[in-house]
Design an enzyme around this catalytic site. Structure first.
Site, short mmCIF file in Angstrom:
data_model
loop_
_atom_site.label_atom_id
_atom_site.label_comp_id
_atom_site.label_asym_id
_atom_site.label_seq_id
_atom_site.Cartn_x
_atom_site.Cartn_y
_atom_site.Cartn_z
N LYS A 1 0.80 -1.22 0.00
CA LYS A 1 0.00 0.00 0.00
C LYS A 1 0.84 1.28 0.00
O LYS A 1 0.38 2.32 -0.47
CB LYS A 1 -0.94 0.00 1.20
CG LYS A 1 -2.13 -0.94 1.09
CD LYS A 1 -3.18 -0.40 0.14
CE LYS A 1 -4.46 -1.21 0.22
NZ LYS A 1 -5.51 -0.64 -0.65
N SER B 1 0.71 -9.97 -0.75
CA SER B 1 0.48 -8.53 -0.71
C SER B 1 0.72 -7.87 0.63
O SER B 1 0.91 -6.66 0.70
CB SER B 1 -0.95 -8.22 -1.18
OG SER B 1 -1.90 -8.90 -0.37
#
Length: 417
Positions: free
Chosen positions: A62, A317
């Site tokens: 992110k 992720s």
């Protein structure tokens, strides 16, 4: 049945925009390792690699999209500050990026947010406001704050700058693994996969080849299969899932346009499959991966992804997981892999029965880790007790052997999930 639309007119950022984003993102993001996963390659019959964004700064990818978006704000926008809403990874990415760029950040988080995520966001220097029982309520609160104060709202996925920032991961992956054939990516709102797909498909077109992109959603929060079948973003009702990092009820508008053009397949996995994948990554790769980050491995292990894979990369992720949640997931993963067996056994209420049962389990080379002995089980006769055994086994065949040993001795064990 959904089929990919030709990507001749690809929505979203251009390759030049993603390459420019990479220069900006390089100021804060690490080049994360690409690890060979022989244990997965042996299962699927082709080379498999893990792109370890769980080892990225702030614990997830992110930071890439957040920093790119914030770095492109005007001086006037920066002076107004930024606001975001998130239960975890986006919050930390925005907070870190804002600190590095000297921008005031306010982050709205749900009231029940995990303590480690709350503390990390505060440590990065953001002001945290707890509001809303669920993320949708938190998002609305952040939007109101932006309207009232003039702060710039930083969306988690539905913005070109955010998508371009996430696309830097695709460029990085291609440099580390130039001959990649298939890339497997988690999907929530679609920011990561739309960025990665944009980068890879555009580069592959220049090289005159194709790279297969497969997205994975949690079965309890999967708006993309429905939306792609309908040809438009559709909102769904989310059911509880351990993969809270990708629990999004509606695709991003920009992200949906990119995905329908550039992503080849979207599949879903169950929480049980995700827990098993997390356990495997912990044991074999020595990697702590959050549920949302492990769904790609779960899809591979469960056989959800069909057809020829070739050289495959799976994006892990993120790795931000509450230790208490990790403990529960490990226990659940062991249970669903039948390596942690919970049995209930009715016994005659007389001396020696507990010792005899333990000896039988030991004779099957299994290990008892917990015992509960009660006279109050449902359906017990007045002359019976119930024994609850928690047993470590080596897998399904060994679990069956333990149960068979007990039954051959005249007991009637029941598996309790």
């Amino acid at each position: 049945m959904w089929q990919r639309v030709s990507e001749q007119v690809l929505a979203g950022p251009s390759l030049a925009e993603i390459e420019a984003a990479r220069e900006a993102v390089a100021q804060v993001a690490k080049v994360t390792p690409l690890e060979s996963a022989t244990f997965l390659g042996e299962i699927v019959g082709s080379a498999v690699y893990l792109k370890c964004e769980n080892l990225q700064r702030t614990g997830s990818y992110k930071i890439r999209g957040a920093y790119n978006r914030l770095s492109r704000l005007t001086d006037a926008e920066k002076s107004r500050g930024v606001v975001a809403a998130s239960a975890g990874n986006h919050a930390q990415g925005v907070a870190y990026a804002a600190r590095e760029l000297g921008i005031r950040a306010t982050i709205f988080m749900p009231i029940g947010v995990a303590l480690p995520k709350l503390q990390a966001t505060k440590r990065y220097g953001a002001e945290v406001v707890l509001e809303g029982a669920i993320v949708d309520e938190t998002l609305r609160a952040a939007a109101r704050f932006a309207e009232e104060t003039g702060a710039v709202l930083i969306p988690p996925f539905d913005h070109t700058d955010v998508v371009a920032g996430q696309g830097t991961l695709g460029l990085e992956l291609l440099e580390q693994l130039p001959d990649v054939d298939t890339v497997i990516v988690p999907i929530g709102g679609g920011g990561l996969i739309s960025g990665v797909a944009s980068a890879l498909k555009q580069r592959a077109r220049i090289e005159g080849r194709d790279i297969r992109i497969v997205g994975v959603q949690a079965a309890g929060a999967a708006p993309y299969p429905v939306s792609l079948a309908e040809g438009r973003p559709v909102e769904i009702v989310i059911t509880p899932t351990i993969a809270d990092g990708i629990a999004v009820s509606r695709p991003g508008v920009l992200n949906f346009d990119i995905i329908r053009h550039a992503v080849d397949d979207v599949v879903t996995v169950s929480d049980d499959e995700t827990a098993q994948a997390m356990l495997l990554l912990l044991e074999r790769a020595k990697l702590v991966v959050e549920p949302a980050g492990a769904v790609g491995v779960a899809a591979l292990l469960s056989g959800r992804i069909t057809g020829e894979l070739g050289t495959t990369a799976i994006i892990l992720s993120g790795g931000n997981i509450d230790p208490l949640m990790l403990d529960r997931v490990i226990s659940h993963g062991l249970a669903t892999s039948e390596r942690y067996l919970k049995l209930r056994i009715p016994l005659p209420d007389r001396p020696g029965q507990l010792a005899h049962t333990a000896q039988l389990v030991a004779s099957a080379n299994a290990n008892v880790v917990e015992v509960l002995h009660t006279r109050h089980g449902t359906g017990l006769q007045i002359s019976e007790v119930e024994l609850e055994l928690h047993i470590e086994t080596r897998g399904p065949e060994h679990a069956d052997e333990v149960i068979r040993t007990l039954r051959d001795a005249g007991y009637a064990p029941r598996v309790d999930f």
